[in-house]
Design an enzyme around this catalytic site. Structure first.
Site, short mmCIF file in Angstrom:
data_model
loop_
_atom_site.label_atom_id
_atom_site.label_comp_id
_atom_site.label_asym_id
_atom_site.label_seq_id
_atom_site.Cartn_x
_atom_site.Cartn_y
_atom_site.Cartn_z
N ASP A 49 4.67 -12.43 -3.78
CA ASP A 49 3.33 -12.51 -3.63
C ASP A 49 2.99 -13.22 -2.45
O ASP A 49 3.72 -13.72 -1.64
CB ASP A 49 2.57 -12.91 -4.93
CG ASP A 49 1.46 -12.28 -5.33
OD1 ASP A 49 0.92 -11.74 -4.48
OD2 ASP A 49 0.87 -13.27 -6.30
N HIS A 50 1.37 -13.43 -2.32
CA HIS A 50 0.87 -13.88 -1.11
C HIS A 50 1.81 -14.95 -0.20
O HIS A 50 2.05 -16.15 -0.76
CB HIS A 50 -0.65 -14.78 -1.68
CG HIS A 50 -1.53 -13.95 -2.38
ND1 HIS A 50 -2.30 -13.31 -1.57
CD2 HIS A 50 -1.80 -13.39 -3.48
CE1 HIS A 50 -3.44 -12.51 -2.31
NE2 HIS A 50 -2.72 -12.55 -3.57
N HIS A 76 -5.78 -6.45 -6.36
CA HIS A 76 -5.23 -8.07 -6.82
C HIS A 76 -6.63 -8.35 -7.81
O HIS A 76 -7.71 -7.90 -7.97
CB HIS A 76 -5.57 -8.86 -5.37
CG HIS A 76 -4.33 -8.80 -4.77
ND1 HIS A 76 -3.39 -10.04 -4.40
CD2 HIS A 76 -3.65 -7.75 -3.99
CE1 HIS A 76 -2.53 -9.55 -3.71
NE2 HIS A 76 -2.44 -8.24 -3.53
N GLU A 126 -5.29 -18.45 -5.89
CA GLU A 126 -3.96 -18.00 -6.25
C GLU A 126 -2.86 -18.79 -5.83
O GLU A 126 -2.30 -18.96 -4.76
CB GLU A 126 -3.63 -16.68 -5.80
CG GLU A 126 -2.35 -15.88 -6.16
CD GLU A 126 -2.05 -15.62 -7.65
OE1 GLU A 126 -0.93 -15.06 -8.13
OE2 GLU A 126 -3.30 -15.84 -8.39
N ASN A 149 -2.32 -6.14 -10.05
CA ASN A 149 -1.73 -7.75 -9.99
C ASN A 149 -2.34 -8.34 -11.30
O ASN A 149 -3.50 -8.28 -11.60
CB ASN A 149 -2.06 -8.51 -8.93
CG ASN A 149 -1.34 -8.12 -7.81
OD1 ASN A 149 -0.58 -7.00 -7.86
ND2 ASN A 149 -1.14 -9.09 -6.72
N HIS A 162 -9.33 -13.53 -7.76
CA HIS A 162 -8.01 -14.26 -8.61
C HIS A 162 -8.71 -15.06 -9.82
O HIS A 162 -9.57 -15.98 -9.63
CB HIS A 162 -7.31 -15.00 -7.90
CG HIS A 162 -6.42 -14.24 -6.75
ND1 HIS A 162 -6.47 -14.53 -5.52
CD2 HIS A 162 -5.59 -13.31 -7.08
CE1 HIS A 162 -5.61 -13.63 -4.69
NE2 HIS A 162 -5.18 -12.85 -5.77
#
Length: 371
Positions: free
Chosen positions: A115-116, A274, A188, A296, A236
């Site tokens: 992820d990110h 997201h 996040e 996500n 998020h």
């Protein structure tokens, strides 16, 4: 919950169960696009949550995206390791080895993803690419199916330049790249910033310009397997009503622009949603119609896992204050055994993913078949 329409009859190519890469990764994306469904991309940070994700996929006869953040990888390796960068690399590598070993026995196909990763975390990704090179040399397959590069706060040209450099490393190994265009709101795992109560998310930086999507796709897609997290007001976390202003029509406009300018079929871009936790079912299904294949989910599954454990502790309160019951003299080890209360968390985690598979139209759609 409204009923999900019957899946359209689409002959998807069968692939072996396990972690996908290269052609099998492409086959999963194609199956989602042609079948009109998406896969949950669930964040994990332990073998317990990873196993719960695999169990959910198996129970629902569905494929899945399992992903880990840098912070999750750090936790997976254990908090005692002093070198954070090394711990992130080791933790993500350990998860990958765990999933490679078990996924084929669960009988499902898994997109294994990180992820990110913003610019300070590029060293983490480089370390994992090196691990994939070693694994590829031994097995002919990389450790990961795809990685995410999140330079959405930087100028578009810098974002594309860094993505181009990374894709040239990933493509020879059969690894895909996800990039973010426009910023996803909220926080996040240390990236981004939580919204303050009462502050709506409807600000221009959270909405991708379709022209930017066209520029990125035209430049990067020839280099390898690309997916795009084009923001359309995503946030998020879970917030009170009124704080999230989703505009899925941005995805439709982006797909239409690319299809028109590059003379492709409909929905040419594999898109990523997201900040899925707490999203309305209508917006989710609209996004799938506009080409989202990856949804996500993290906050909702974390909460579900915590709920399962909390419920178990409430029902076995005595066992969490005494090793032997002061009332009966009975040993309570079987009640406070870590396997019992973690299993309760896993069960609730799996239930939440079952709901997600249903909304995304992915139940019963696995393309994994034993050899």
């Amino acid at each position: 919950m409204s009923s999900t329409p019957a899946p359209s009859v689409v002959r998807a190519p069968a692939i072996p169960p396990g972690v996908v890469s290269g052609d099998t990764y492409r086959a999963m994306l194609q199956a989602c696009r042609k079948g009109g469904y998406a896969l949950p991309a669930v964040n994990v940070s332990s073998s317990s949550t990873a196993n719960a994700a695999l169990a959910a996929a198996r129970e629902n006869k569905a494929d899945i995206v399992i992903q880990i953040s840098a912070g999750g990888a750090r936790f997976y390796a254990g908090q005692a390791l002093p070198d954070e960068q090394q711990a992130r690399i080791l933790g993500a590598t350990a998860l990958a080895q765990h999933i490679h070993l078990l996924a084929r026995h669960y009988g499902v196909a898994v997109i294994l993803h990180t992820d990110h990763a913003n610019r300070p975390l590029l060293g983490w990704i480089d370390g994992l690419v090196e691990e994939s090179r070693r694994h590829y040399a031994q097995t002919g397959r990389p450790l990961f199916s795809s990685h995410m590069l999140d330079l959405s706060t930087e100028p578009l040209a810098d974002n594309i330049a860094a993505a181009s450099t990374l894709m040239r490393k990933l493509s020879p190994l059969g690894i895909g790249l996800e990039i973010e265009l426009g910023m996803t709101g909220g926080e996040e795992d240390g990236i981004g910033q939580e919204l303050h109560d009462g502050s709506p998310s409807c600000n221009p930086s959270l909405y991708t310009n379709p022209e930017d999507v066209l520029t990125a796709w035209k430049t990067l897609s020839p280099l390898g397997m690309l997916s795009i997290a084009a923001s359309f007001g995503n946030i998020h976390g879970v917030y009170a009503p009124g704080n999230v202003c989703l505009r899925p029509e941005i995805l439709r406009a982006s797909q239409a622009l690319v299809a028109e300018r590059l003379h492709t079929g409909p929905n040419p871009i594999p898109l990523v949603f997201h900040g899925g936790s707490g999203s309305e079912e209508t917006a989710i299904k609209q996004a799938i119609n506009f080409g989202v294949f990856k949804f996500n989910i993290d906050t909702d599954t974390q909460f579900a896992y915590a709920q399962g454990i909390a419920h178990y502790i409430r029902n076995h309160e005595e066992a969490f204050t005494h090793q032997v019951s002061p009332l009966t003299g009975r040993p309570l080890k079987k009640s406070y055994d870590i396997r019992c209360w973690m299993k309760a968390g896993e069960d609730r985690f799996t239930q939440r993913l079952t709901d997600c598979f249903h909304i995304l139209g992915a139940r019963g759609r696995s393309i994994a078949r034993p050899a």
